[in-house]
Structure formats: structure tokens, C-alpha cells
Design a protein around this motif. Structure first.
Motif, PDB file in Angstrom:
ATOM      1  N   GLY A  39      26.695  29.808   9.774  1.00 26.21           N
ATOM      2  CA  GLY A  39      27.282  29.084   8.718  1.00 26.21           C
ATOM      3  C   GLY A  39      28.096  29.676   7.661  1.00 26.21           C
ATOM      4  O   GLY A  39      29.118  29.081   7.407  1.00 26.21           O
ATOM      5  N   TYR A  70      25.411  26.039   5.601  1.00 24.59           N
ATOM      6  CA  TYR A  70      27.064  25.663   5.487  1.00 24.59           C
ATOM      7  C   TYR A  70      27.487  25.109   4.149  1.00 24.59           C
ATOM      8  O   TYR A  70      28.460  25.714   3.489  1.00 24.59           O
ATOM      9  N   ALA A 116      31.682  28.226   7.311  1.00 21.58           N
ATOM     10  CA  ALA A 116      32.113  27.857   5.847  1.00 21.58           C
ATOM     11  C   ALA A 116      33.300  28.741   5.328  1.00 21.58           C
ATOM     12  O   ALA A 116      34.129  28.065   4.899  1.00 21.58           O
TER      13      ALA A 116
END
Length: 221
Positions: A28, A107, A32
Motif C-alpha cells: 500500500g 492504500y 499510494a
């Protein structure tokens, strides 16, 4: 009376969730950071795919994992060839299920944190000769650390409470794949309400502590 029947699912849940939350956090974090810093064609579609496990029924997520990682799938056959066993109905399948359902929360929280940072501060660091790792280490991380910590806690809390996908993909094998949520279900089914109450109390208490910590972090932003 709390005995081994109580502790086995608790210890397995902790082990599964720690590993799953670390894996979903790392993936994540990378996703991200990459998405928050780029504009590209198909970005909305990619983010929709990332968020799907959050809105799909957990049983659908578990079914999807069975299809993509089961013995008849290409990935499943590759795993069996490498590790000489299928991942289905092992504690690793519980890890994968918990990680997948926890990923969207990780995320989204991290992406929100990265997008909240003033890009000019990062650009200023680059103009002074900092590479991307140094920009992240000395600028982004100090500014977004509350979001980063909240993202991990969200993933951990979601993972430890996962039931549907775990039951579909990992099953409920005592001492092997039985986590607290599946143990609660089986205890109620068998009429062992006292043991179910202990498990419910433990997971509610842990979730309250973790969510309280997230609330404190968000208030301090």
C-alpha cells in the motif's frame, strides 16, 4: 474457563494479522506513493481495482482468491511447484485473505496523507540536490507520519476481523487456519456461547484500543 481452546485462535490471529498487515502496508505504501505523485491514463480504473475488496462481499473476495490462487490456476500451480504444496487451506491463505481485505484502507489512508503534503516542499528539497529517497525520508515521512501510522493500524484492525474471505480461502481448521472470527462462528454454531463471548470480548477490546489510537492521531493532524 480460558484454556488452550481459547488461545490457539488468538495466537494464530495475531501471527496472521501481523504478517498480513506488514505485507499490505508495504504494498500500500508503494502503491499510494506512486499513484499520489503521478497523473496517467487509466488512473481512475487502477484506483477502482485497488478499492474493490473494500466494497465487495468478503465471500466474493475469498472466491476470487480461490479462482486465482487455487490448484487449477496458473498462480496456484506455480506456488505448488515452488513450495511443493498448495497455498489453499493453509495459514498462509489466511494471511493473504487478511492482507487483501486490509489493503484498500491502507492504500486510501496513505494516499490521502501523501496528497496532503505541499509539493513545493518536496520540490525545494530536490532543487537542493536531494534524491527521491532523501525527499521521502526527510520531507514526506515527517509530514505524513500520522497518516502512515493510521494506515497500518487500519490494515491491522481490518485484517484481524476478517471472516468471509478467510473462511472461503483458508477454511476453519483448528490450530491451523482457525482465526478468532471463524472460531467465534464455529463456537456459536456448536452452542459453546461462553467461549464465543471470550473471543468476542478480546477482539472488541483490541479493536477499541486501535481505533482510539487512530482517533487520537487524526485529532493531532
Amino acid at each position: 474457563m480460558i484454556n488452550q481452546d481459547f488461545w490457539l485462535p488468538v495466537l494464530l490471529s495475531v501471527k496472521v494479522t501481523i504478517i498480513a498487515s506488514i505485507l499490505s502496508f508495504v504494498v500500500g505504501l508503494i502503491a499510494a506513493w506512486w499513484v499520489a505523485r503521478r497523473q496517467f491514463k487509466g488512473k481512475a480504473i487502477l484506483e477502482t481495482i485497488f478499492m474493490l475488496p473494500l466494497v465487495l462481499p468478503p465471500t466474493v473476495v475469498g472466491f476470487g482468491l480461490l479462482v486465482f490462487m487455487g490448484k487449477e490456476s496458473l498462480i496456484g500451480r506455480l506456488i505448488e511447484w515452488v513450495f511443493h504444496q498448495s497455498v489453499v487451506f493453509t495459514w498462509w491463505s489466511a494471511v493473504i485473505a487478511a492482507g487483501v481485505v486490509g489493503f484498500p484502507l491502507v492504500y486510501q489512508t496513505l494516499k490521502t496523507g501523501f496528497e496532503s503534503i505541499d509539493r513545493e516542499l518536496e520540490d525545494a528539497a530536490r532543487s537542493m540536490g536531494a534524491n527521491e529517497w532523501q525527499v521521502f525520508r526527510y520531507v514526506t515521512l515527517p509530514l505524513a507520519w500520522r497518516f502512515i501510522l493510521s494506515g497500518y493500524i487500519f490494515g491491522f484492525t481490518r485484517g484481524i476481523g476478517e471472516f468471509g474471505a478467510t473462511l472461503m480461502f483458508a477454511g476453519d481448521i483448528p490450530g491451523k487456519t482457525e482465526t478468532i472470527p471463524t472460531a467465534i462462528y464455529m463456537a456459536v454454531e456448536s452452542g459453546n456461547m461462553d467461549l464465543a463471548v471470550y473471543w468476542v470480548g478480546s477482539i472488541v477490546a483490541l479493536s477499541l484500543v486501535l481505533l482510539s489510537l487512530i482517533q487520537k492521531l487524526q485529532r493531532d493532524v
